[in-house]
Design a protein around this motif. Structure first.
Motif, short mmCIF file in Angstrom:
data_model
loop_
_atom_site.label_atom_id
_atom_site.label_comp_id
_atom_site.label_asym_id
_atom_site.label_seq_id
_atom_site.Cartn_x
_atom_site.Cartn_y
_atom_site.Cartn_z
N LEU A 99 0.73 -1.30 -0.09
CA LEU A 99 0.04 -0.11 -0.02
C LEU A 99 0.83 1.20 0.15
CD1 LEU A 99 -2.96 -0.68 2.56
CD2 LEU A 99 -3.28 -0.30 0.01
N VAL A 100 1.96 1.06 0.77
CA VAL A 100 2.78 2.32 0.84
C VAL A 100 3.50 2.76 -0.54
CG1 VAL A 100 4.60 3.60 2.14
CG2 VAL A 100 2.95 2.12 3.65
N GLN A 101 3.95 1.71 -0.99
CA GLN A 101 4.66 1.86 -2.39
C GLN A 101 3.81 2.29 -3.32
OE1 GLN A 101 6.51 -2.02 -2.22
NE2 GLN A 101 8.46 -1.28 -1.64
N ALA A 102 2.60 1.74 -3.40
CA ALA A 102 1.88 2.47 -4.68
C ALA A 102 0.93 3.49 -4.18
CB ALA A 102 0.77 1.33 -4.71
N ALA A 103 1.17 4.01 -2.95
CA ALA A 103 0.37 5.21 -2.73
C ALA A 103 0.50 6.45 -3.57
CB ALA A 103 0.59 5.63 -1.41
N GLN A 104 1.66 6.60 -3.96
CA GLN A 104 1.81 7.97 -4.92
C GLN A 104 1.29 8.05 -6.16
OE1 GLN A 104 6.07 8.79 -4.85
NE2 GLN A 104 5.76 10.96 -5.42
N GLU B 257 10.52 5.85 0.84
CA GLU B 257 11.88 5.77 -0.10
C GLU B 257 12.09 7.03 -0.57
OE1 GLU B 257 13.78 2.98 -0.15
OE2 GLU B 257 12.23 2.04 0.94
N ASP B 258 11.28 8.03 -0.37
CA ASP B 258 11.47 9.47 -0.83
C ASP B 258 10.67 10.44 -0.13
OD1 ASP B 258 8.66 9.59 -2.24
OD2 ASP B 258 9.64 8.03 -3.32
N ALA B 259 11.05 11.79 -0.32
CA ALA B 259 10.27 12.62 0.46
C ALA B 259 8.86 12.95 0.04
CB ALA B 259 10.97 14.06 -0.02
N ASP B 260 8.36 12.62 -1.19
CA ASP B 260 6.95 13.01 -1.84
C ASP B 260 6.19 11.79 -1.05
OD1 ASP B 260 7.85 14.78 -3.38
OD2 ASP B 260 8.07 13.25 -5.23
N SER B 261 6.57 10.67 -0.79
CA SER B 261 5.85 9.60 -0.24
C SER B 261 5.91 10.10 1.45
CB SER B 261 6.60 8.22 0.21
OG SER B 261 6.60 7.58 -1.41
N LEU B 262 6.99 10.58 2.13
CA LEU B 262 6.90 10.92 3.44
C LEU B 262 5.96 12.15 3.64
CD1 LEU B 262 9.74 11.89 5.63
CD2 LEU B 262 7.80 13.69 5.58
N GLN B 263 5.72 12.93 2.49
CA GLN B 263 4.89 14.35 2.63
C GLN B 263 3.31 13.76 2.61
OE1 GLN B 263 5.36 17.32 3.24
NE2 GLN B 263 3.25 18.23 2.82
N LEU B 264 3.06 12.85 1.51
CA LEU B 264 1.61 12.18 1.45
C LEU B 264 1.29 11.44 2.77
CD1 LEU B 264 1.79 10.62 -2.10
CD2 LEU B 264 0.29 12.51 -1.26
N LEU B 265 2.13 10.67 3.55
CA LEU B 265 1.89 9.82 4.63
C LEU B 265 1.57 10.79 5.95
CD1 LEU B 265 4.56 7.20 4.21
CD2 LEU B 265 1.79 6.73 3.89
N TRP B 266 2.24 11.86 5.74
CA TRP B 266 2.20 12.89 6.87
C TRP B 266 0.82 13.63 6.84
CZ3 TRP B 266 1.59 18.21 6.73
CH2 TRP B 266 1.66 18.98 8.02
N GLN B 267 0.43 13.68 5.39
CA GLN B 267 -1.02 14.40 5.31
C GLN B 267 -2.07 13.72 5.89
OE1 GLN B 267 -1.13 15.66 1.15
NE2 GLN B 267 0.35 17.37 1.44
N TYR B 268 -1.89 12.38 5.47
CA TYR B 268 -3.05 11.48 5.94
C TYR B 268 -3.00 11.01 7.16
CZ TYR B 268 -4.88 11.09 1.12
OH TYR B 268 -5.46 11.49 -0.12
#
Length: 808
Positions: free
Chosen positions: A740-745, A774-785
């Motif tokens: 789920l995390v890897q496909a979220a972006q 693995e990257d800053a974009d994924s971190l940003q999305l997860l923080w938002q959710y």
């Protein structure tokens, strides 16, 4: 121990017999559950308890009450005892027997506790059941111990009445009976009992007589009772055991009977059928007959001619239309005579008819005749259709039949093997060129091959040059070794015919039914191809099909990994790597994900658990690895806490440890040996492991939390059933599925799934962790959710150090 009462003549006089009946009831229940036998067992125990209380035998009454307490859950649910319950009942029953024996012998316990009912016979095992009738306790005890070591379960009888009742309830694999010396004015009735039993049976039951008598009269008694052997005392136990092995080696298994009856009228048939040593299954829903036939494969079908749910004749016609059941013996029954029966018989639908008003002897005779007629018909069908007329071996039709019937789910330890033997050239046979020469070579080869087989092997002749062996009980290594042994014997074969010496050449190919090739027929074509490949290598060669070679390679690799893992545990070649768990909201916490690593043989630290965990599971070593990780993690935590650091480790726990009974006491012991607060240890359970048994997982989580530790549920997805587990298990953390995390972006639906997980967890006040960031974009999305913690290479790669700066 309190002194036994001085006077209790009524109960104490009957106590040995009551104990014997009680023990025999329990022995039957362990070999096959029966509600009737369990009721007898419970009632006998209650009678003993009541009478013991009435006659003020407190010690006996207490022993009975202890056993009755254990039986209460079984009485309530009316289902077989679990393994744990059986063990407890065995213990309580043994204690009761010892108390009873002590009372019967004036307060002195003898060894064994009850020689006429061996305590060892109470154990549960899938061994052959033997009845031993011998009033001599010492002699029966010695023989029982010897037969237990040979794989037999022995039930000892000292009283003929108990022996007779036991035979009516269950027929054993064999009977051992002692003939006593002649008694004045009294005729010994044991042989007559055996004779009556043998007359009722489809196949004679193996019976061995023994006696102190050496005279001809005693031997005639044994022969007239249809005994199979006679031994004199003192017994040669080894010789008797060998004879018993021989007699029971090819014991005909009990016949399976399917009784189709939705009226209950056919219940009267159960007793005579079971006296014939038949296993009867009653089907009360006739519509399910075909399904029941496929599951049970019965030897006989009994159908009520007056079924309510469906017409009996129509049902019979449906059965006869099935190729596999067109020849199954079928007998109609009714609660009255049937005038319409002869026309039905002419149509060839059923084999016979039996009236429930007939005597048990007539019912047995009718059913036995139907079976015999069918057996004769099947014998000729088997001889003409499935047998090679020259050698008597099975033929190609039989091979195809056996392969079609084989299990589609192969046994990974002892797979079905097809060993294809091509006798592709016989030197000098061509010079003799006559049928006699060819047949002589075939017959001699068949004789040689027969001599190499066990009873579990099947030898088949396909044509003049090809034989096939089906093996179902050998490992891959044993199969290859067996094929090579067969080749050695063929090498040594020299046939002398008309002053000519005929030498054989051969090639052998091996195919298997295994996980990668689960179709049995494919194993035959694989073996044929492997044999052709063996021929390309030259004569006298054994070749494995390429799929078998791959399986062999896998097994070798498995064996190597197992050795490496065991050696690593013994020599401490494992180590722990740590990956920080970074907090996205609130104050920083020093959390680490604990990962198992193995030093490679070259000394590089490069082998992750993913590379060897499958091998560890096959070798049942996962729980050992879990224990090593936990102890090492606690030791490292202890060092850090003593230096003032406040850490928390997330440690993965396998399903094997989750189901291990002794794990929690071990964990409690390890925690007590350190200064580490239990909350510093978080056990990381996979969703798959926790879902195997939600109730057991819930109990485990509660027990771990009671010790002060915490629990994380990983691999969480957004399926409704799985989200409910967060609440049902009441875990402390939830770790989202890596997929789920890897496909979220790139997939908005996965983001919605993550949002649902976070909402459900936060509603229950549980923290959420996202792995593989693995990257800053994924971190940003997860923080938002609203994800609380993240793990991944973007934060830091796993390593041995614990110096990550969580304040950043």
């Amino acid at each position: 121990m309190a002194k036994p009462p001085t006077a209790a003549p009524k109960l104490l006089a009957r106590l040995p017999k009551l104990m014997e009946e009680l023990a025999h009831n329990w022995q039957f229940l362990q070999h096959g559950w029966s509600a009737d036998i369990f009721q007898q067992f419970s009632q006998r125990l209650t009678v003993i308890n009541t009478q013991a209380e009435t006659e003020d035998i407190a010690i006996l009454a207490q022993a009975c009450r202890n056993l009755l307490t254990v039986l209460r859950p079984l009485q309530q649910r009316q289902t077989p005892a679990t393994h744990t319950e059986r063990t407890t009942i065995n213990q309580q029953l043994t204690e009761l027997m010892q108390v009873a024996d002590s009372l019967s012998n004036g307060g002195k316990t003898l060894e064994p506790a009850l020689p006429s009912v061996q305590v060892s016979s109470l154990r549960y095992a899938h061994h052959k059941l033997v009845y031993l009738f011998d009033p001599d306790k010492t002699r029966s005890h010695t023989l029982t111990q010897a037969l237990n070591q040979r794989g037999y379960d022995v039930m000892v009888f000292a009283l003929l009445d108990s022996f007779s009742k036991a035979l009516k309830q269950r027929v054993p694999a064999a009977i051992l009976m002692d003939l006593p010396p002649p008694m004045q004015g009294k005729k010994f009735s044991g042989p007559q009992l055996i004779l009556n039993l043998q007359k009722q049976r489809r196949q004679p039951l193996p019976v061995i007589f023994s006696s102190v008598r050496h005279d001809m009269a005693a031997r005639l008694i044994a022969v007239r009772a249809r005994g199979h052997a006679f031994f004199t005392h003192p017994l040669d136990v080894n010789a008797l055991s060998d004879k018993l092995d021989q007699l029971t080696l090819n014991t005909v298994p009990p016949l399976q009977v399917l009784l189709v009856d939705d009226t209950g009228q056919g219940d009267s048939l159960l007793k005579p059928l079971r006296q014939m040593d038949m296993v009867v299954k009653t089907l009360t829903d006739p519509i399910r007959t075909i399904t029941a036939l496929q599951r049970l494969h019965p030897s006989l079908l009994l159908v009520n001619l007056h079924l309510v749910g469906v017409g009996a004749l129509e049902l019979a016609q449906v059965v006869r239309q099935q190729e596999h059941y067109s020849h199954i013996p079928m007998v109609f029954f009714s609660n009255r005579g049937e005038e319409a029966w002869p026309p039905v018989a002419l149509h060839g639908i059923a084999d016979d008819f039996v009236s429930l008003s007939a005597s048990p002897a007539q019912i047995i005779a009718t059913i036995t005749n139907s079976l015999k007629n069918t057996e004769q018909r099947n014998y000729w069908l088997n001889t003409l259709y499935y047998r090679d007329q020259l050698t008597g071996l099975y033929n190609q039709q039989y091979l195809l039949k056996k392969l079609n019937e084989a299990e589609k789910t192969p046994n990974s330890e002892t797979p079905l093997a097809v060993i294809y033997i091509n006798m592709y050239y016989h030197r000098n046979v061509d010079k003799l060129v006559n049928l006699a020469a060819t047949e002589a070579v075939i017959l001699e080869t068949a004789r040689l091959l027969r001599g190499q087989l066990t009873q579990k092997d099947t030898l088949i002749r396909l044509n003049d040059r090809v034989f096939v062996i089906l093996s179902v009980h050998r490992t891959l290594k044993q199969i290859q070794s067996f094929a090579e042994t067969v080749g050695v014997q063929l090498n040594q074969q020299v046939i002398n015919l008309d002053e000519q010496r005929i030498h054989t050449k051969w090639s052998i190919g091996i195919g298997l039914v295994h996980e990668a090739s689960p179709e049995p027929l494919a194993a035959f074509t694989d073996a044929e191809a492997a044999c052709a490949e063996a021929h390309n290598y030259g004569s006298k060669h054994v070749h494995l099909h390429e799929s078998v070679q791959a399986l062999q390679s896998d097994q070798v690799q498995q064996s190597q990994w197992e050795h490496i893992i065991r050696q690593g545990l013994e020599t401490n070649q494992f180590y722990l790597a740590y990956q920080p768990i970074a907090q996205l909201h609130g104050d920083a916490q020093e959390y680490y994900d604990v990962l198992l690593r193995l030093y490679s043989s070259q000394g590089r630290r490069e082998i992750s658990a993913a590379e060897f965990m499958a091998a560890a599971e096959q070798a049942n070593l996962v729980a050992d690895l879990d224990q090593w990780v936990i102890r090492q993690a606690l030791q490292n935590l202890d060092e850090k806490y003593q230096s003032g650091q406040n850490l928390r480790f997330f440690v993965r726990l396998s399903q094997a440890s989750l189901q291990q009974n002794g794990f929690l006491p071990l964990l409690q012991s390890w925690l007590s040996e350190t200064t580490v607060p239990p909350a510093a240890l978080v056990f990381d359970l996979s969703l798959e492991a926790a879902s195997v048994s939600v109730q057991a997982s819930r109990q485990f989580v509660q027990a771990v939390q009671a010790l002060g530790c915490q629990v994380c549920l990983r691999d969480m997805d957004a399926q409704a059933d799985n989200l409910q587990l967060i609440q049902l298990l009441d875990v402390d953390f939830v770790k989202i599925s890596a997929a789920l995390v890897q496909a979220a972006q790139h997939h908005p639906t996965q983001l919605k799934a993550i949002e649902n997980i976070v909402l459900q967890a936060h509603r229950l006040n549980k923290a959420v962790i996202a792995p593989f960031v693995e990257d800053a974009d994924s971190l940003q999305l997860l923080w938002q959710y609203g994800v609380d913690y993240i793990i991944g290479h973007f934060i830091q790669t796993p390593g041995e150090s614990l110096d990550f700066d969580f304040s950043m």
